[in-house]
Design an enzyme around this catalytic site. Structure first.
Site, PDB file in Angstrom:
ATOM      1  N   HIS A 126     -10.932  -1.369  -9.075  1.00 35.82           N
ATOM      2  CA  HIS A 126     -11.774  -1.706  -7.922  1.00 35.82           C
ATOM      3  C   HIS A 126     -13.220  -1.473  -8.353  1.00 35.82           C
ATOM      4  O   HIS A 126     -13.813  -0.437  -8.038  1.00 35.82           O
ATOM      5  CB  HIS A 126     -11.420  -0.834  -6.718  1.00 35.82           C
ATOM      6  CG  HIS A 126     -10.118  -1.194  -6.056  1.00 35.82           C
ATOM      7  ND1 HIS A 126      -8.890  -0.915  -6.607  1.00 35.82           N
ATOM      8  CD2 HIS A 126      -9.865  -1.828  -4.877  1.00 35.82           C
ATOM      9  CE1 HIS A 126      -7.925  -1.345  -5.789  1.00 35.82           C
ATOM     10  NE2 HIS A 126      -8.497  -1.908  -4.742  1.00 35.82           N
ATOM     11  N   GLU A 187      -5.942  -9.639  -6.274  1.00 33.64           N
ATOM     12  CA  GLU A 187      -6.022 -10.068  -4.854  1.00 33.64           C
ATOM     13  C   GLU A 187      -7.167 -11.038  -4.599  1.00 33.64           C
ATOM     14  O   GLU A 187      -7.761 -11.047  -3.510  1.00 33.64           O
ATOM     15  CB  GLU A 187      -6.114  -8.830  -3.930  1.00 33.64           C
ATOM     16  CG  GLU A 187      -4.895  -7.941  -4.055  1.00 33.64           C
ATOM     17  CD  GLU A 187      -4.935  -6.677  -3.193  1.00 33.64           C
ATOM     18  OE1 GLU A 187      -5.855  -6.518  -2.374  1.00 33.64           O
ATOM     19  OE2 GLU A 187      -4.015  -5.847  -3.361  1.00 33.64           O
ATOM     20  N   TRP A 192     -11.510 -10.081   0.603  1.00 33.84           N
ATOM     21  CA  TRP A 192     -12.058  -8.734   0.849  1.00 33.84           C
ATOM     22  C   TRP A 192     -12.794  -8.118  -0.327  1.00 33.84           C
ATOM     23  O   TRP A 192     -13.493  -7.131  -0.161  1.00 33.84           O
ATOM     24  CB  TRP A 192     -10.970  -7.800   1.375  1.00 33.84           C
ATOM     25  CG  TRP A 192      -9.646  -7.892   0.655  1.00 33.84           C
ATOM     26  CD1 TRP A 192      -9.283  -7.204  -0.454  1.00 33.84           C
ATOM     27  CD2 TRP A 192      -8.527  -8.725   0.995  1.00 33.84           C
ATOM     28  NE1 TRP A 192      -8.010  -7.547  -0.836  1.00 33.84           N
ATOM     29  CE2 TRP A 192      -7.519  -8.465   0.033  1.00 33.84           C
ATOM     30  CE3 TRP A 192      -8.272  -9.663   2.018  1.00 33.84           C
ATOM     31  CZ2 TRP A 192      -6.275  -9.117   0.063  1.00 33.84           C
ATOM     32  CZ3 TRP A 192      -7.044 -10.298   2.038  1.00 33.84           C
ATOM     33  CH2 TRP A 192      -6.061 -10.027   1.080  1.00 33.84           C
ATOM     34  N   GLU A 291       1.959  -5.159  -6.312  1.00 31.49           N
ATOM     35  CA  GLU A 291       1.636  -4.159  -5.285  1.00 31.49           C
ATOM     36  C   GLU A 291       2.358  -4.545  -4.012  1.00 31.49           C
ATOM     37  O   GLU A 291       2.320  -5.701  -3.593  1.00 31.49           O
ATOM     38  CB  GLU A 291       0.137  -4.178  -4.932  1.00 31.49           C
ATOM     39  CG  GLU A 291      -0.753  -3.376  -5.802  1.00 31.49           C
ATOM     40  CD  GLU A 291      -2.172  -3.309  -5.213  1.00 31.49           C
ATOM     41  OE1 GLU A 291      -2.332  -3.127  -3.994  1.00 31.49           O
ATOM     42  OE2 GLU A 291      -3.108  -3.454  -6.010  1.00 31.49           O
ATOM     43  N   TRP A 326       2.411   1.266  -3.415  1.00 30.88           N
ATOM     44  CA  TRP A 326       1.074   1.867  -3.533  1.00 30.88           C
ATOM     45  C   TRP A 326       1.123   3.378  -3.385  1.00 30.88           C
ATOM     46  O   TRP A 326       2.174   3.999  -3.267  1.00 30.88           O
ATOM     47  CB  TRP A 326       0.120   1.170  -2.554  1.00 30.88           C
ATOM     48  CG  TRP A 326      -1.314   1.296  -2.969  1.00 30.88           C
ATOM     49  CD1 TRP A 326      -2.323   1.885  -2.264  1.00 30.88           C
ATOM     50  CD2 TRP A 326      -1.905   0.827  -4.195  1.00 30.88           C
ATOM     51  NE1 TRP A 326      -3.504   1.813  -2.983  1.00 30.88           N
ATOM     52  CE2 TRP A 326      -3.284   1.182  -4.164  1.00 30.88           C
ATOM     53  CE3 TRP A 326      -1.409   0.157  -5.331  1.00 30.88           C
ATOM     54  CZ2 TRP A 326      -4.164   0.883  -5.220  1.00 30.88           C
ATOM     55  CZ3 TRP A 326      -2.283  -0.134  -6.383  1.00 30.88           C
ATOM     56  CH2 TRP A 326      -3.630   0.218  -6.310  1.00 30.88           C
ATOM     57  N   ARG A 327      -0.010   4.016  -3.366  1.00 29.40           N
ATOM     58  CA  ARG A 327      -0.152   5.455  -3.585  1.00 29.40           C
ATOM     59  C   ARG A 327       0.255   6.317  -2.377  1.00 29.40           C
ATOM     60  O   ARG A 327       0.234   5.841  -1.239  1.00 29.40           O
ATOM     61  CB  ARG A 327      -1.602   5.761  -3.985  1.00 29.40           C
ATOM     62  CG  ARG A 327      -2.627   5.465  -2.909  1.00 29.40           C
ATOM     63  CD  ARG A 327      -4.034   5.341  -3.485  1.00 29.40           C
ATOM     64  NE  ARG A 327      -5.037   5.380  -2.410  1.00 29.40           N
ATOM     65  CZ  ARG A 327      -5.689   6.475  -2.043  1.00 29.40           C
ATOM     66  NH1 ARG A 327      -5.468   7.618  -2.655  1.00 29.40           N
ATOM     67  NH2 ARG A 327      -6.573   6.425  -1.074  1.00 29.40           N
ATOM     68  N   HIS A 338      -1.316   7.411   4.752  1.00 26.23           N
ATOM     69  CA  HIS A 338      -1.531   6.335   3.776  1.00 26.23           C
ATOM     70  C   HIS A 338      -0.632   6.632   2.577  1.00 26.23           C
ATOM     71  O   HIS A 338      -1.083   7.032   1.521  1.00 26.23           O
ATOM     72  CB  HIS A 338      -3.015   6.292   3.383  1.00 26.23           C
ATOM     73  CG  HIS A 338      -3.376   5.122   2.507  1.00 26.23           C
ATOM     74  ND1 HIS A 338      -3.207   3.798   2.872  1.00 26.23           N
ATOM     75  CD2 HIS A 338      -3.920   5.074   1.264  1.00 26.23           C
ATOM     76  CE1 HIS A 338      -3.634   3.004   1.909  1.00 26.23           C
ATOM     77  NE2 HIS A 338      -4.058   3.744   0.915  1.00 26.23           N
TER      78      HIS A 338
END
Ligand code: BMA
Length: 370
Positions: A126, A187, A192, A291, A326-327, A338
């Site tokens: 990212h 992505e 985004w 992902e 994911w994490r 999350h």
């Protein structure tokens, strides 16, 4: 056997040893033997099994941070994942830790541990917006700024150099480079990130991916990398338009969370996976669900009734090489609710064990991957 056949047999055998081994070859012709081996194992194993992957698995869990040997997946499934995902956002800043406060030197140690466990490592990025110094979610137009001729091109090269330096430290106990599935500019069919579909043209995007490949492969000589491309499930009908090219991609994935929220979640995911597998196979590439996950696992039996069901609903869907969830963000210090894998004591623990025990699934230690 007549004697004159012996030299012919010998030649055939020698050709086999000299790299003529079966299976796909990485797009980088100079990929290390271990890297070639990972790609070929993925190709072989995907016809029998689906590897399970988890982001930041060794780094932290919902209730702990940076404790040796710990893993929410191991503590619930009884085995470590076969694929370990890592994120290097903020490495470009020369920061000591990433955007989720994982210390980079710790990450390098965990990558080595994951490799020693027989697992495969994959890295995403990212990257901050080079035009504004904002985050990757700052969507001010920036791609032309870092391409050759752009105002921030030199800075971009220095950012890629930082990744090369990080990557070169990833060596095993014999001093060999540890293979890494590198998954930049992910992505992009979503809007985004600053490299997303509404913030650059397909030509600019492809130039960015291709430049990244060329610089890291041919200038920086990063020969432990396999190259993954994973657009978002959103606007995936634009696949052809954004695909960077057969000569720069080894692994074709998709990042798909959205399908789990549809009414026909299992059918939607499984149809998406079929399309992915068909697209990858038509190009001689490896398909992966790069992902996914169902945030906070609000459905107790999500792993068997949704994920496993989607993999099994279509014979093509289960030909993906791996699925990575994911994490598990730390609830106290990062983001509560999350997380995408269960943790000890969570309601979906028993279901996750059943998922792990299904013969389709492959976790670390279930067999060699390189
Ligand atoms: C996102 C979220 C963020 C995180 C980012 C990079 O999807 O998990 O909290 O910062 O990935 O890991």
């Amino acid at each position: 056997m007549k004697r004159r056949f012996v030299p012919v047999m010998l030649l055939v055998l020698l050709a086999g040893c000299a790299g003529g081994s079966k299976g796909p070859r990485p797009v980088n012709p100079d990929a290390t033997p271990l890297t070639v081996s990972v790609l070929q194992h993925l190709e072989k194993v995907r016809h029998e099994k689906v590897l399970f992957g988890h982001q930041d698995d060794l780094a932290y869990g919902v209730t702990w941070k940076a404790e040796a040997g710990r893993s929410d997946v191991n503590e619930t499934a009884g085995a470590y994942p076969a694929v370990f995902g890592w994120e290097i956002g903020d490495l470009e800043r020369d920061s000591t830790y990433n955007l989720d406060r994982v210390v980079f030197t710790d990450m390098q140690r965990w990558i080595k541990e994951a490799h020693a466990l027989g697992g495969i490592n994959t890295i995403s990025w990212h990257m901050d917006n080079p035009a504004t110094d904002g985050s990757s979610w700052d969507t001010v137009r920036a791609v032309p700024v870092i391409l050759p001729g752009g105002a921030k091109h030199a800075q971009f090269l220095s950012w890629l150099d930082r990744f090369a330096a990080f990557n070169e430290a990833l060596v095993d106990e014999k001093g060999r480079a540890i293979p890494v599935i590198f998954r930049p500019w992910h992505e992009n069919t979503g809007g985004w990130f600053w490299w997303g579909r509404t913030h650059c043209s397909p030509e600019e995007y492809k130039a960015l991916y291709r430049f990244t490949f060329d610089y890291l492969t041919n200038v920086k000589k990063q020969h432990n990398l396999l190259w993954a491309w994973s657009p978002a499930e959103k606007h995936l009908d634009e696949f052809e338009q954004w695909y960077p090219g057969n000569d720069v991609v080894d692994i074709i994935g998709v990042d798909d969370y959205g399908s789990w929220y549809r009414e026909n979640a299992v059918e939607t995911m499984s149809a998406n996976l079929r399309t992915l597998v068909e697209r990858a196979e038509a190009r001689g590439k490896i398909p992966v669900l790069a992902e996914t996950g169902f945030e906070a696992l609000k459905e107790e039996r999500w792993f068997t009734e949704k994920l496993l069901a989607a993999l099994k609903a279509d014979p093509a869907a289960k030909r993906i090489a791996y699925v990575l969830v994911w994490r598990n963000a730390n609830a106290a210090t990062d983001r509560p609710d999350h997380f995408y894998a269960p943790y000890a004591g969570h309601a979906s623990e028993a279901d996750f064990k059943a998922f792990r025990n299904d013969p389709l699934l492959f976790f670390a230690g279930d067999g060699p991957l390189f």
